[in-house]
Scaffold this motif. Structure first.
Motif, PDB file in Angstrom:
ATOM      1  N   PHE A  66      37.640 -22.474   1.167  1.00  0.00           N
ATOM      2  CA  PHE A  66      36.870 -21.389   1.776  1.00  0.00           C
ATOM      3  C   PHE A  66      36.242 -20.496   0.715  1.00  0.00           C
ATOM      4  O   PHE A  66      35.065 -20.122   0.820  1.00  0.00           O
ATOM      5  N   ALA A  67      37.021 -20.141  -0.315  1.00  0.00           N
ATOM      6  CA  ALA A  67      36.500 -19.254  -1.355  1.00  0.00           C
ATOM      7  C   ALA A  67      35.405 -19.932  -2.166  1.00  0.00           C
ATOM      8  O   ALA A  67      34.375 -19.319  -2.496  1.00  0.00           O
ATOM      9  N   SER A  68      35.582 -21.225  -2.475  1.00  0.00           N
ATOM     10  CA  SER A  68      34.602 -21.938  -3.295  1.00  0.00           C
ATOM     11  C   SER A  68      33.284 -22.103  -2.565  1.00  0.00           C
ATOM     12  O   SER A  68      32.209 -22.001  -3.169  1.00  0.00           O
ATOM     13  N   ALA A  95      28.672 -17.910   8.703  1.00  0.00           N
ATOM     14  CA  ALA A  95      27.315 -17.375   8.544  1.00  0.00           C
ATOM     15  C   ALA A  95      26.532 -18.200   7.534  1.00  0.00           C
ATOM     16  O   ALA A  95      25.350 -18.508   7.739  1.00  0.00           O
ATOM     17  N   LYS A  96      27.165 -18.577   6.435  1.00  0.00           N
ATOM     18  CA  LYS A  96      26.471 -19.392   5.436  1.00  0.00           C
ATOM     19  C   LYS A  96      26.165 -20.786   5.984  1.00  0.00           C
ATOM     20  O   LYS A  96      25.080 -21.328   5.741  1.00  0.00           O
ATOM     21  N   ILE A  97      27.099 -21.362   6.738  1.00  0.00           N
ATOM     22  CA  ILE A  97      26.868 -22.690   7.313  1.00  0.00           C
ATOM     23  C   ILE A  97      25.662 -22.666   8.254  1.00  0.00           C
ATOM     24  O   ILE A  97      24.802 -23.546   8.205  1.00  0.00           O
ATOM     25  N   ARG A  98      25.598 -21.640   9.098  1.00  0.00           N
ATOM     26  CA  ARG A  98      24.459 -21.538  10.021  1.00  0.00           C
ATOM     27  C   ARG A  98      23.151 -21.350   9.263  1.00  0.00           C
ATOM     28  O   ARG A  98      22.119 -21.926   9.597  1.00  0.00           O
ATOM     29  N   TRP A  99      23.214 -20.527   8.236  1.00  0.00           N
ATOM     30  CA  TRP A  99      22.021 -20.211   7.454  1.00  0.00           C
ATOM     31  C   TRP A  99      21.500 -21.441   6.715  1.00  0.00           C
ATOM     32  O   TRP A  99      20.302 -21.706   6.661  1.00  0.00           O
ATOM     33  N   CYS A 100      22.428 -22.209   6.154  1.00  0.00           N
ATOM     34  CA  CYS A 100      22.041 -23.379   5.362  1.00  0.00           C
ATOM     35  C   CYS A 100      21.610 -24.554   6.222  1.00  0.00           C
ATOM     36  O   CYS A 100      21.094 -25.542   5.708  1.00  0.00           O
ATOM     37  N   PRO A 146      47.476 -17.762  10.532  1.00  0.00           N
ATOM     38  CA  PRO A 146      46.224 -17.908   9.779  1.00  0.00           C
ATOM     39  C   PRO A 146      46.486 -18.203   8.307  1.00  0.00           C
ATOM     40  O   PRO A 146      47.477 -17.755   7.733  1.00  0.00           O
ATOM     41  N   ILE A 147      45.579 -18.938   7.703  1.00  0.00           N
ATOM     42  CA  ILE A 147      45.635 -19.216   6.263  1.00  0.00           C
ATOM     43  C   ILE A 147      44.622 -18.353   5.523  1.00  0.00           C
ATOM     44  O   ILE A 147      44.870 -17.920   4.401  1.00  0.00           O
ATOM     45  N   VAL A 148      43.462 -18.109   6.158  1.00  0.00           N
ATOM     46  CA  VAL A 148      42.450 -17.241   5.563  1.00  0.00           C
ATOM     47  C   VAL A 148      42.161 -16.102   6.536  1.00  0.00           C
ATOM     48  O   VAL A 148      42.502 -16.171   7.719  1.00  0.00           O
ATOM     49  N   SER A 149      41.547 -15.063   6.048  1.00  0.00           N
ATOM     50  CA  SER A 149      41.241 -13.912   6.892  1.00  0.00           C
ATOM     51  C   SER A 149      40.063 -14.229   7.821  1.00  0.00           C
ATOM     52  O   SER A 149      39.239 -15.100   7.530  1.00  0.00           O
ATOM     53  N   THR A 150      39.999 -13.503   8.920  1.00  0.00           N
ATOM     54  CA  THR A 150      38.885 -13.700   9.850  1.00  0.00           C
ATOM     55  C   THR A 150      37.552 -13.307   9.204  1.00  0.00           C
ATOM     56  O   THR A 150      36.525 -13.911   9.490  1.00  0.00           O
ATOM     57  N   GLY A 151      37.576 -12.296   8.327  1.00  0.00           N
ATOM     58  CA  GLY A 151      36.356 -11.907   7.630  1.00  0.00           C
ATOM     59  C   GLY A 151      35.816 -13.014   6.755  1.00  0.00           C
ATOM     60  O   GLY A 151      34.608 -13.291   6.743  1.00  0.00           O
ATOM     61  N   LEU A 152      36.711 -13.684   6.007  1.00  0.00           N
ATOM     62  CA  LEU A 152      36.287 -14.793   5.150  1.00  0.00           C
ATOM     63  C   LEU A 152      35.756 -15.941   5.999  1.00  0.00           C
ATOM     64  O   LEU A 152      34.725 -16.544   5.669  1.00  0.00           O
ATOM     65  N   TYR A 153      36.430 -16.241   7.084  1.00  0.00           N
ATOM     66  CA  TYR A 153      35.981 -17.329   7.955  1.00  0.00           C
ATOM     67  C   TYR A 153      34.602 -17.022   8.533  1.00  0.00           C
ATOM     68  O   TYR A 153      33.728 -17.899   8.567  1.00  0.00           O
ATOM     69  N   CYS A 200      41.825 -19.403  10.576  1.00  0.00           N
ATOM     70  CA  CYS A 200      41.881 -17.942  10.571  1.00  0.00           C
ATOM     71  C   CYS A 200      42.695 -17.431  11.760  1.00  0.00           C
ATOM     72  O   CYS A 200      42.660 -16.244  12.086  1.00  0.00           O
ATOM     73  N   GLY A 201      43.439 -18.340  12.410  1.00  0.00           N
ATOM     74  CA  GLY A 201      44.301 -17.949  13.518  1.00  0.00           C
ATOM     75  C   GLY A 201      43.618 -17.922  14.868  1.00  0.00           C
ATOM     76  O   GLY A 201      44.242 -17.577  15.868  1.00  0.00           O
ATOM     77  N   ARG A 202      42.326 -18.292  14.921  1.00  0.00           N
ATOM     78  CA  ARG A 202      41.614 -18.331  16.201  1.00  0.00           C
ATOM     79  C   ARG A 202      41.693 -19.745  16.776  1.00  0.00           C
ATOM     80  O   ARG A 202      40.787 -20.547  16.609  1.00  0.00           O
ATOM     81  N   LEU A 203      42.762 -20.034  17.420  1.00  0.00           N
ATOM     82  CA  LEU A 203      42.970 -21.371  17.953  1.00  0.00           C
ATOM     83  C   LEU A 203      42.425 -21.441  19.372  1.00  0.00           C
ATOM     84  O   LEU A 203      42.897 -20.753  20.271  1.00  0.00           O
ATOM     85  N   SER A 204      41.411 -22.263  19.564  1.00  0.00           N
ATOM     86  CA  SER A 204      40.820 -22.461  20.885  1.00  0.00           C
ATOM     87  C   SER A 204      41.216 -23.844  21.373  1.00  0.00           C
ATOM     88  O   SER A 204      40.787 -24.859  20.805  1.00  0.00           O
ATOM     89  N   LEU A 205      42.033 -23.900  22.416  1.00  0.00           N
ATOM     90  CA  LEU A 205      42.530 -25.164  22.937  1.00  0.00           C
ATOM     91  C   LEU A 205      41.782 -25.529  24.212  1.00  0.00           C
ATOM     92  O   LEU A 205      41.238 -24.679  24.899  1.00  0.00           O
ATOM     93  N   GLY A 206      41.784 -26.825  24.511  1.00  0.00           N
ATOM     94  CA  GLY A 206      41.113 -27.293  25.713  1.00  0.00           C
ATOM     95  C   GLY A 206      39.606 -27.314  25.594  1.00  0.00           C
ATOM     96  O   GLY A 206      38.908 -27.166  26.604  1.00  0.00           O
TER      97      GLY A 206
END
Length: 481
Positions: A217-219, A306-311, A294-301, A262-268
Motif C-alpha cells: 500500500f505504501a509503495s 483515489a490513485k487507482i481511479r485516477w490512473c 485492519p492492516i492499513v488505515s482507512t485513510g491510506l486505503y 482496512c477493516g471494511r469487510l463487505s460480504l455477500g
C-alpha cells in the motif's frame, strides 16, 4: 467394490457419488448396498466410477460420470447395466429432465440404469417412470431448500461479524472462536477444524505477510509506482507469495483493491447457487462486517483507491500522438528512454494504444535515426520467425539459460533480436520484469540492466512525469487536477 474374476451373471458398472468429502463412510456404504443388490439380481460388478465430494446439481465437475457416459456412448462399454445406489446419487439436477436425459442416453446404447436402494424396479413401466420423476423432483427440491437454509445461516453469521468465506487471503488466517469470542485455534491454509458451537473470524497472519501488505500500500502511493513495479520489486527482493510463487500484477491488484485490509469487510457481494453462473448482488444488500482486523488505515486505503481511479483514465490516440510529437520536439529524438523521462504517460499506455512502440513512432510521423532503424529491422525480422505458442514458466527460463550459454551474457536487446525466444514483453508479463527472470536462472543483472528494464517496462499506465506535470500530493491527485 468389484467382484472377483470368474463371477457369473450380467456384467455391470457401479457409479458412486458423495456430495462432500466429510462423508467418510458414504462411498463404502453405497458399494456394499450395491454389491448385495447385484448378487441377488444376477449381476457382477466389473468396473467402478466414483465422484468424490462432488455436488450432484450439475454435470460440470463430475468427471467420473462424464467418463462413464463417454464409455457407454462409444458403443463397447464391456458391461450391460449401470448400478446406482438411488435416484439422488445419479444426480440432483434442478431440471429433472436432465437426469432422465442421461439415463435415456445409456438405454439407447443398450445399457440399463438400475437404482439399488429404491423400492421400485426400473423396468420401464408407467409406474416406475412416474416414481422416478417424483424422486428426481424431490432430490432437486432438497438441494434448493438446503441451499436456502445455508444462505440464511450465512447471512445471520455475517451480521454477527463471523467469517463465512474460504481461506482468509494473504496477511490473514482463519481463527476458530467460541461463543465468547475467545480464540480456540488458528487454522493454516487448507486446514479444517470444527467444533460444535464455534464459529470463524479472521485474525492477522504471520508478521512478515502483514508487513508486506503494508509495504504494498505504501509503495503504490509513491510517484510512478504501479501494480507492475510493486510486483517486480517484491520479486527482486525474494519476497515470495504465500504459496512460494511470484508476485503477479493480479495478486498485487487483489491486495490493493480489497477493502478488508482496512477493516471494511463487505460480504455477500456475489451469489452463486446450485451451479448457476456467479451473479453480482446489489450493493444495498451487502453485509458490512468487522470480522477481520485492519492492516492499513482507512485513510491510506482511500488514497490508494483515489490513485487507482485516477490512473485508470485512458487518453485518446490523438492525445497520445500529440504527446509523442511534444517529446520528440523537446528532446530532438524519440526513444523509450525519452518517453519514460519526459512523457506524462507511461510506455505501456503507448504500447496498448498502438500495438507497439514502432507503430506509435509511425503514427506520430517520427522518422528513426539509422541506428534506431537498424535495431528495429532486426526486431521485426526476429518477430517473423518468433515462436507463438504459450510457454510455461520452466520453458521460458530454459530458453533464457540457453541464450546466456550461447552469448555469455543477457540483455533485453539480445532477447528481442533472438528469433527462437519470445519477445521480452512476454517475460515482463509472466515475471513482472525481465530482470526478475534473470534472477530466477541465477544471472545477476547489472545496475544498468535494472534501470533499462525499469525504463522499458515502465511503471504502468502513467510515468513519474505524470505526477510531476499533472500534480500529485502524497500519491493522490490534488483537488481540481
Amino acid at each position: 467394490m468389484e467382484d472377483a474374476p470368474g463371477e457369473t451373471g450380467r456384467p455391470a458398472a457401479q457409479y458412486l457419488r458423495m456430495s462432500t468429502d466429510r462423508q467418510d463412510v458414504s462411498l463404502e456404504f453405497q458399494a456394499r448396498a450395491i454389491a448385495t443388490w447385484a448378487k441377488s439380481h444376477g449381476f457382477h460388478i466389473v468396473q467402478t466410477f466414483t465422484d468424490h465430494g462432488i455436488s450432484g446439481v450439475t454435470l460440470e465437475k463430475r468427471d467420473a460420470l462424464k467418463e462413464l457416459l463417454r464409455i457407454v456412448l462409444d458403443g463397447h462399454p464391456g458391461f450391460s447395466a449401470i448400478l446406482v445406489y438411488d435416484v439422488s446419487r445419479w444426480g440432483r439436477f434442478q431440471n429433472p429432465d436432465q437426469a432422465a436425459h442421461y439415463e435415456f442416453m445409456c438405454q439407447e446404447a443398450g445399457v440399463d440404469v438400475e437404482y439399488c436402494a429404491e423400492s421400485f424396479r426400473n423396468d420401464g413401466t408407467a409406474m416406475s417412470g412416474l416414481i422416478k420423476h417424483v424422486k428426481r423432483t424431490m432430490a432437486a427440491e432438497f438441494s434448493r431448500e438446503n441451499s436456502q437454509r445455508i444462505s440464511r445461516a450465512k447471512m445471520v453469521l455475517r451480521e454477527r461479524n463471523f467469517w463465512t468465506g474460504g481461506q482468509g487471503g494473504y496477511g490473514y488466517r482463519r481463527a476458530i472462536v467460541d461463543a465468547d469470542g475467545s480464540v480456540i485455534h488458528v487454522c493454516d491454509d487448507g486446514e479444517r477444524f470444527e467444533r460444535p458451537g464455534c464459529h470463524t473470524r479472521l485474525v492477522l497472519g504471520p508478521i512478515h505477510e502483514v508487513e508486506v501488505v503494508r509495504r504494498i500500500f505504501a509503495s503504490y502511493l509513491n510517484l510512478g509506482e504501479s501494480y507492475t513495479t510493486v510486483a517486480r520489486t517484491l520479486n527482486l527482493e525474494g519476497l515470495a507469495f504465500k504459496d512460494g510463487g511470484l508476485w503477479t500484477v493480479g495478486r498485487v491488484r487483489g491486495v490493493l483493491n480489497n477493502p478488508k485490509y482496512c477493516g471494511r469487510l463487505s460480504l455477500g457481494r456475489t451469489r452463486q447457487r446450485l451451479g448457476e453462473p456467479r451473479q453480482s448482488v446489489d450493493p444495498k444488500h451487502w453485509v458490512k462486517s468487522s470480522a477481520c482486523p485492519p492492516i492499513v488505515s482507512t485513510g491510506l486505503y482511500d488514497r490508494v483507491q483515489a490513485k487507482i481511479r485516477w490512473c485508470s483514465e485512458q487518453p485518446s490516440r490523438a492525445d497520445l500522438i500529440r504527446e509523442l510529437q511534444r517529446v520528440a520536439a523537446e528532446c530532438g529524438t524519440l526513444s523509450e528512454k525519452a518517453i519514460f523521462e519526459k512523457s506524462i504517460y507511461g510506455l505501456e499506455t503507448f504500447r496498448d494504444a498502438f500495438g507497439g512502440m514502432l507503430k506509435a513512432y509511425k503514427a506520430c510521423g517520427y522518422i528513426q535515426t539509422p541506428k534506431q532503424a537498424m535495431y528495429s529491422d532486426r526486431i521485426v525480422a526476429a518477430q517473423k520467425n518468433r515462436p507463438t505458442e504459450k510457454f510455461s514458466i520452466p520453458e521460458l527460463l530454459d530458453m533464457l539459460r540457453m541464450l546466456w550459454k550461447r552469448h555469455g551474457r543477457l540483455s533485453m536487446s539480445l532477447v528481442n533480436i533472438s528469433p527462437d525466444l519470445p519477445h521480452s514483453s512476454t517475460y515482463t508479463r509472466r515475471f513482472g520484469s525481465i530482470a526478475t527472470a534473470y534472477v530466477a536462472i541465477g544471472y545477476t543483472p547489472s545496475e544498468q540492466q535494472l534501470k533499462v528494464s525499469k525504463v522499458r517496462n515502465g511503471p504502468g499506465k502513467r510515468s513519474r512525469a505524470f505526477g510531476r506535470r499533472r500534480g500529485m500530493k502524497n500519491g493522490v491527485p490534488r483537488t481540481g487536477v
